[in-house]
Design an enzyme around this catalytic site. Structure first.
Site, PDB file in Angstrom:
ATOM      1  N   TRP A   1       0.746  -1.127   0.034  1.00  0.00           N
ATOM      2  CA  TRP A   1      -0.110  -0.062   0.081  1.00  0.00           C
ATOM      3  C   TRP A   1       0.823   1.255   0.002  1.00  0.00           C
ATOM      4  O   TRP A   1       0.475   2.115  -0.668  1.00  0.00           O
ATOM      5  CB  TRP A   1      -0.999  -0.028   1.214  1.00  0.00           C
ATOM      6  CG  TRP A   1      -1.990  -1.159   0.985  1.00  0.00           C
ATOM      7  CD1 TRP A   1      -2.064  -2.017   1.977  1.00  0.00           C
ATOM      8  CD2 TRP A   1      -2.967  -1.472   0.072  1.00  0.00           C
ATOM      9  NE1 TRP A   1      -2.928  -3.027   1.410  1.00  0.00           N
ATOM     10  CE2 TRP A   1      -3.581  -2.681   0.343  1.00  0.00           C
ATOM     11  CE3 TRP A   1      -3.335  -0.588  -1.189  1.00  0.00           C
ATOM     12  CZ2 TRP A   1      -4.615  -3.144  -0.638  1.00  0.00           C
ATOM     13  CZ3 TRP A   1      -4.297  -1.219  -1.911  1.00  0.00           C
ATOM     14  CH2 TRP A   1      -4.863  -2.333  -1.572  1.00  0.00           C
TER      15      TRP A   1
ATOM     16  N   LYS B   1     -11.719  -1.985   7.126  1.00  0.00           N
ATOM     17  CA  LYS B   1     -10.806  -2.728   7.593  1.00  0.00           C
ATOM     18  C   LYS B   1     -11.174  -2.707   9.191  1.00  0.00           C
ATOM     19  O   LYS B   1     -11.555  -3.869   9.581  1.00  0.00           O
ATOM     20  CB  LYS B   1      -9.296  -2.225   7.723  1.00  0.00           C
ATOM     21  CG  LYS B   1      -8.922  -1.954   6.515  1.00  0.00           C
ATOM     22  CD  LYS B   1      -8.715  -3.339   5.570  1.00  0.00           C
ATOM     23  CE  LYS B   1      -8.695  -3.107   3.993  1.00  0.00           C
ATOM     24  NZ  LYS B   1      -7.367  -2.369   3.498  1.00  0.00           N
TER      25      LYS B   1
ATOM     26  N   ASP C   1      -1.487   6.670   6.345  1.00  0.00           N
ATOM     27  CA  ASP C   1      -2.602   5.812   6.021  1.00  0.00           C
ATOM     28  C   ASP C   1      -2.749   4.857   7.258  1.00  0.00           C
ATOM     29  O   ASP C   1      -1.800   3.773   7.491  1.00  0.00           O
ATOM     30  CB  ASP C   1      -2.070   4.801   4.685  1.00  0.00           C
ATOM     31  CG  ASP C   1      -3.130   3.717   4.353  1.00  0.00           C
ATOM     32  OD1 ASP C   1      -4.048   3.635   4.959  1.00  0.00           O
ATOM     33  OD2 ASP C   1      -3.087   3.116   3.273  1.00  0.00           O
TER      34      ASP C   1
END
Ligand code: PLP
Length: 359
Positions: free
Chosen positions: A101, A195, A171
């Protein structure tokens, strides 16, 4: 009804109480005569939902006054572009690459300016967090970027990097609300909610007000300017209303649980159960450096691909689902977010013990 233990990395498990309450309110939300899915985002009743959601989130994270909370769309991935478009005044930013990511964010930023990779753990398949105490950060970098919890590899920054005075952008998709954080250390923290918070379709951005400006890169679409959404309190256009409603319920659930300090203790206990088992197991072992282990995503392997596959299959049959590792790394991964009860982890460990004895 038969609920399984769902170890998915995302979209992921949600608190059962929240799902039940949403089910009860499905046809008639608090006497409005309609579902939250059917109401105007400009209505008073939805206004209350989004305002309460923000207030509860502010309380949970103790968000300072000079930060805005934005409920946006486009997932975490859209932020990979939105961040440089809005923050790259000098067209330069420093990226710490600790997984897929972060790498994607780093690559996306290169479309907009000079993204400098100041540290990486790719040399050892992202199995650790590099030492970020004294990095060479370009003087004129607009920000330093991290992915705080690496969902795929199962590592987490236990201390934030020394940004040498630069704005930190993080993030936090897969560790959002898993423990208290000091928001004032960040310029932006953001995450897709699927998530650890709610249904896919909402991304929450917590941004320091001075970073919200008209001065974006030329050609930045209206919808991709933080200012557009900040000025309109996340109601510039139709927001992901139902998703925000569920997030709001999860915030209330977290408050009832006792807040983030309590969640931190619970999460640590759950993770310890699993890691302690892995550390003494003759069959299974963890794949990342101990000091950098995530409490949310726990990857492990047997060392034999056929055995990994057999385990995933038999675990699913026994009601422990989505334990297959990310397609890019293989093996197994148990995501044990806030909503996973301790009992779920205990049962999984018991199943792993039994599997170990039999194989
Ligand atoms: C899942 C994930 C993403 C991607 O989220 P999307 O909402 O699918 O764009 C980005 N970063 C992290 C850390 C993630 O876990």
């Amino acid at each position: 009804m038969n609920r399984v233990y769902n170890f998915s990395a995302g979209p992921a498990i949600l608190p059962e109480d929240v799902l039940r309450e949403a089910a009860e309110e499905m046809l008639d939300y608090k006497g409005s005569g309609m579902s939250v899915m059917e109401m105007s985002h400009r209505s008073k009743v939805f206004g209350t939902i989004i305002q309460e959601a923000e207030a509860d989130l502010r309380e949970l994270l103790d968000i300072p006054e000079n930060y805005k909370v934005l409920f946006l769309q486009g997932g975490a991935s859209q932020q990979f572009a939105m961040i440089p478009m809005n923050l790259m005044k000098n067209k330069k930013a420093a990226y710490i690459v600790t997984g897929q990511w972060a790498k994607k964010a780093f690559q996306e930023a290169q479309l907009y300016g000079e993204a400098v990779k100041v540290a990486s753990s790719e040399d050892e398949t992202f199995s650790y967090i590099p030492d970020c105490s004294d990095l060479e950060i370009p003087e004129d970098a607009d920000y330093v970027y991290i992915c705080e919890n690496n969902t795929i590899y199962g590592t987490k920054f236990k201390t934030l990097p020394n940004t040498k005075g630069h704005t930190l952008v993080a993030d936090v998709s897969s560790c959002f609300l898993s423990e208290p954080v000091d928001v004032s250390k960040y310029g932006i923290l953001y995450g897709g909610v699927q998530k650890n918070i709610g249904p896919a379709g909402v991304v929450i951005v917590i941004i320091r007000e001075d970073l919200i400006t008209e001065d974006t890169l030329p050609g930045t679409p209206t919808m991709l300017k933080y200012k557009t959404h900040a000025d309109a309190d996340s109601l510039y256009n139709t927001p992901p209303a139902y998703g925000i409603y569920i997030c709001g319920k999860v915030f209330k659930w977290l408050k009832e649980m006792g807040g983030l300090e309590v969640m931190k203790q619970r999460n640590e206990e759950k993770a310890k159960l699993l890691y302690d088992f892995l550390d003494q197991s003759k069959l299974f072992h963890g794949t990342v450096k101990k000091e950098d282990r995530s409490w949310m995503n726990v990857p492990f392997v047997t060392g034999k691909q056929e055995l990994d596959e057999k385990f995933v299959k038999e675990a699913a049959e026994a009601g422990f689902v989505n334990l297959k590792g990310h397609r890019s790394v293989g093996g197994m991964r148990a995501s044990i977010y806030n909503a996973m009860p301790k009992e779920g982890v205990e049962q999984l460990v018991a199943f792993m013990k039994k599997f170990e004895e039999e194989n």
